[in-house]
Design an enzyme around this catalytic site. Sequence first.
Site, PDB file in Angstrom:
ATOM      1  N   ASP A 170       0.850  -1.273   0.009  1.00 30.04           N
ATOM      2  CA  ASP A 170       0.042  -0.174  -0.041  1.00 30.04           C
ATOM      3  C   ASP A 170       0.760   1.339   0.064  1.00 30.04           C
ATOM      4  O   ASP A 170       0.742   2.269  -0.743  1.00 30.04           O
ATOM      5  CB  ASP A 170      -0.958  -0.055   1.183  1.00 30.04           C
ATOM      6  CG  ASP A 170      -1.586  -1.537   1.511  1.00 30.04           C
ATOM      7  OD1 ASP A 170      -2.313  -1.779   0.561  1.00 30.04           O
ATOM      8  OD2 ASP A 170      -1.441  -2.020   2.460  1.00 30.04           O
ATOM      9  N   HIS A 187      -4.898  -3.205   6.290  1.00 32.04           N
ATOM     10  CA  HIS A 187      -4.441  -3.685   4.658  1.00 32.04           C
ATOM     11  C   HIS A 187      -5.701  -4.108   4.176  1.00 32.04           C
ATOM     12  O   HIS A 187      -6.076  -5.122   4.022  1.00 32.04           O
ATOM     13  CB  HIS A 187      -3.417  -4.751   4.452  1.00 32.04           C
ATOM     14  CG  HIS A 187      -3.244  -5.174   3.349  1.00 32.04           C
ATOM     15  ND1 HIS A 187      -2.862  -4.368   2.163  1.00 32.04           N
ATOM     16  CD2 HIS A 187      -3.712  -6.191   2.437  1.00 32.04           C
ATOM     17  CE1 HIS A 187      -2.928  -4.986   1.011  1.00 32.04           C
ATOM     18  NE2 HIS A 187      -3.574  -6.147   1.350  1.00 32.04           N
TER      19      HIS A 187
HETATM   20  N1  NAD Z   1      -0.748  -7.806   2.416  1.00 30.86           N
HETATM   21  C1  NAD Z   1      -0.628  -7.599   1.036  1.00 30.86           C
HETATM   22  O1  NAD Z   1      -0.496  -6.521   0.649  1.00 30.86           O
HETATM   23  C2  NAD Z   1      -1.137  -8.655   0.073  1.00 30.86           C
HETATM   24  C3  NAD Z   1      -0.907  -8.627  -1.283  1.00 30.86           C
HETATM   25  C4  NAD Z   1      -1.356  -9.674  -2.212  1.00 30.86           C
HETATM   26  C5  NAD Z   1      -1.849 -10.663  -1.653  1.00 30.86           C
HETATM   27  N2  NAD Z   1      -1.960 -10.889  -0.506  1.00 30.86           N
HETATM   28  C6  NAD Z   1      -2.312 -12.256   0.059  1.00 30.86           C
HETATM   29  O2  NAD Z   1      -1.394 -13.354   0.244  1.00 30.86           O
HETATM   30  C7  NAD Z   1      -2.052 -14.381   0.230  1.00 30.86           C
HETATM   31  C8  NAD Z   1      -1.156 -15.374  -0.925  1.00 30.86           C
HETATM   32  O3  NAD Z   1      -1.432 -14.889  -2.156  1.00 30.86           O
HETATM   33  P1  NAD Z   1      -0.950 -15.839  -3.487  1.00 30.86           P
HETATM   34  O4  NAD Z   1      -1.492 -15.025  -4.454  1.00 30.86           O
HETATM   35  O5  NAD Z   1       0.196 -16.315  -3.435  1.00 30.86           O
HETATM   36  O6  NAD Z   1      -2.228 -17.168  -3.332  1.00 30.86           O
HETATM   37  P2  NAD Z   1      -1.834 -18.444  -3.861  1.00 30.86           P
HETATM   38  O7  NAD Z   1      -3.348 -18.921  -3.787  1.00 30.86           O
HETATM   39  O8  NAD Z   1      -1.484 -18.552  -5.355  1.00 30.86           O
HETATM   40  O9  NAD Z   1      -0.927 -19.273  -2.880  1.00 30.86           O
HETATM   41  C9  NAD Z   1      -1.316 -19.430  -1.670  1.00 30.86           C
HETATM   42  C10 NAD Z   1      -0.412 -20.839  -1.170  1.00 30.86           C
HETATM   43  O10 NAD Z   1      -0.454 -20.984   0.045  1.00 30.86           O
HETATM   44  C11 NAD Z   1      -0.519 -22.473   0.235  1.00 30.86           C
HETATM   45  N3  NAD Z   1      -1.244 -22.625   1.396  1.00 30.86           N
HETATM   46  C12 NAD Z   1      -2.758 -22.788   1.909  1.00 30.86           C
HETATM   47  N4  NAD Z   1      -2.629 -23.046   3.200  1.00 30.86           N
HETATM   48  C13 NAD Z   1      -1.512 -23.015   3.572  1.00 30.86           C
HETATM   49  C14 NAD Z   1      -0.907 -23.421   4.921  1.00 30.86           C
HETATM   50  N5  NAD Z   1      -1.563 -23.660   5.962  1.00 30.86           N
HETATM   51  N6  NAD Z   1       0.492 -23.658   5.077  1.00 30.86           N
HETATM   52  C15 NAD Z   1       1.236 -23.340   4.106  1.00 30.86           C
HETATM   53  N7  NAD Z   1       1.074 -22.981   2.921  1.00 30.86           N
HETATM   54  C16 NAD Z   1      -0.450 -23.084   2.492  1.00 30.86           C
HETATM   55  C17 NAD Z   1      -1.376 -22.993  -1.082  1.00 30.86           C
HETATM   56  O11 NAD Z   1      -1.351 -24.181  -1.209  1.00 30.86           O
HETATM   57  C18 NAD Z   1      -1.014 -22.068  -2.100  1.00 30.86           C
HETATM   58  O12 NAD Z   1       0.096 -22.757  -2.799  1.00 30.86           O
HETATM   59  C19 NAD Z   1      -3.380 -14.209   0.025  1.00 30.86           C
HETATM   60  O13 NAD Z   1      -3.890 -14.266   1.028  1.00 30.86           O
HETATM   61  C20 NAD Z   1      -3.312 -13.043  -0.884  1.00 30.86           C
HETATM   62  O14 NAD Z   1      -4.729 -12.450  -0.314  1.00 30.86           O
HETATM   63  C21 NAD Z   1      -1.379 -10.002   0.520  1.00 30.86           C
HETATM   64  O1  LMR Z   2      -5.486 -10.343  -2.343  1.00 26.22           O
HETATM   65  C1  LMR Z   2      -6.066  -9.405  -1.973  1.00 26.22           C
HETATM   66  O2  LMR Z   2      -7.183  -9.334  -1.344  1.00 26.22           O
HETATM   67  C2  LMR Z   2      -5.717  -8.196  -2.616  1.00 26.22           C
HETATM   68  C3  LMR Z   2      -4.176  -7.985  -1.877  1.00 26.22           C
HETATM   69  O3  LMR Z   2      -4.347  -7.830  -0.444  1.00 26.22           O
HETATM   70  C4  LMR Z   2      -3.489  -6.515  -2.710  1.00 26.22           C
HETATM   71  O4  LMR Z   2      -3.795  -5.660  -1.800  1.00 26.22           O
HETATM   72  O5  LMR Z   2      -3.313  -6.462  -3.617  1.00 26.22           O
END
Ligand code: NAD
Ligand code: LMR
Length: 329
Positions: free
Chosen positions: A160, A188
């Site tokens: 962000d 977030h």
């Molecule tokens: N804070 C931020 O700014 C931000 C930004 C983008 C995404 N995210 C979040 O990050 C997370 C991951 O996103 P992604 O695109 O990589 O998702 P994704 O679905 O591609 O990957 C998630 C992975 O986590 C694994 N997983 C699920 N439960 C698990 C556990 N208990 N232990 C270990 N591994 C586990 C799944 O098997 C999968 O491979 C999501 O929650 C998304 O919303 C946060």
């Molecule tokens: O996975 C989401 O909900 C969005 C992600 O947290 C983002 O800010 O891009």
Amino acid sequence: MTRTPVNVTVTGAAGQIGYALLFRIASGHLLGADVPVNLRLLEIPQGVKAAEGTAMELDDCAFPLLRDITITDDANKAFDGANVALLVGARPRTAGMERGDLLQANGGIFGPQGKAINDHAADDIKVLVVGNPANTNALIAQRNAPDVPADRFTAMTRLDHNRAVAQLAKKLGVTVNEVKRMTIWGNHSATQYPDIFHAEVAGKNAAAEVNDEKWLAEEFIPTVAKRGAAIIDARGASSAASAANAAIDHVHTWVNGTAEGDWTSMGIVSDGSYGVAEGIISSFPVTCKDGKFEIVQGLEINEFSRARIDASVGELIEERDAVQELGLI
Ligand SMILES: NC(=O)c1ccc[n+]([C@@H]2O[C@H](COP(=O)([O-])OP(=O)(O)OC[C@H]3O[C@@H](n4cnc5c(N)ncnc54)[C@H](O)[C@@H]3O)[C@@H](O)[C@H]2O)c1
Ligand SMILES: O=C(O)C[C@H](O)C(=O)O
């Protein structure tokens, strides 16, 4: 001088953020070009094979700093001796899904991982929670790790922060490195508050330079706060490369420090500063030095900012109460 490798645990290693993250950790972007790393990859059983494929690719890069890779579905093993833990694995939000729905789905993941960190991580463990809802997942992990100092648990609002810097630079026609002292307050989520009242652009106050409250309220804040949803809408998947980049930035800054005269934004356990409820994990402006962070104190909060900080903190309190009711903390 030969340095002892740093153990870096990444959960959700086979996911899309994991794929964008691991190669940068192994090539030295997380901790520095002279710091060797051991990678510990945690996945659910169905994700282990894909993580093994990524590990094959990591081998094939012949990164000089990458000493060892462990792949496991056992959290106790993954966090054993961990110095840095990036908790990425979670259930990502998909189009139309409300953030509140994620609490139940993710709560069960972060409690056991917090406990495994408590019982097995190294004494200097630093935790960054990326998986959403990041602030409250971090709270769950932190509360399940009573023996670890609370300030080792952080949630990612650096994406962000970076988004806000980029949008402001675009508006004023400057380069991003001319923007300093950006702040993200709160959660977030769409309620987050990107604050430019203390930001500086080429040494001048950003809000005064913009001088356009309509743009601030109707364009800048919603664009930054809803960027994640806009990316999901456009890509059909949540942000991955930019999220991985922000995770790298977050840990790198935490370990190596903020630049003189600048600060960053991190979700951290509130000590009550700026009227933010004590104990919740909320984003604040922080400076980092010697591997520790401190909240920037003494900023004047105007009425415009106060209302927005309070709204986001109110949402965090609701999330805390919800996970408390579910018995997750
Ligand atoms: N804070 C931020 O700014 C931000 C930004 C983008 C995404 N995210 C979040 O990050 C997370 C991951 O996103 P992604 O695109 O990589 O998702 P994704 O679905 O591609 O990957 C998630 C992975 O986590 C694994 N997983 C699920 N439960 C698990 C556990 N208990 N232990 C270990 N591994 C586990 C799944 O098997 C999968 O491979 C999501 O929650 C998304 O919303 C946060
Ligand atoms: O996975 C989401 O909900 C969005 C992600 O947290 C983002 O800010 O891009």
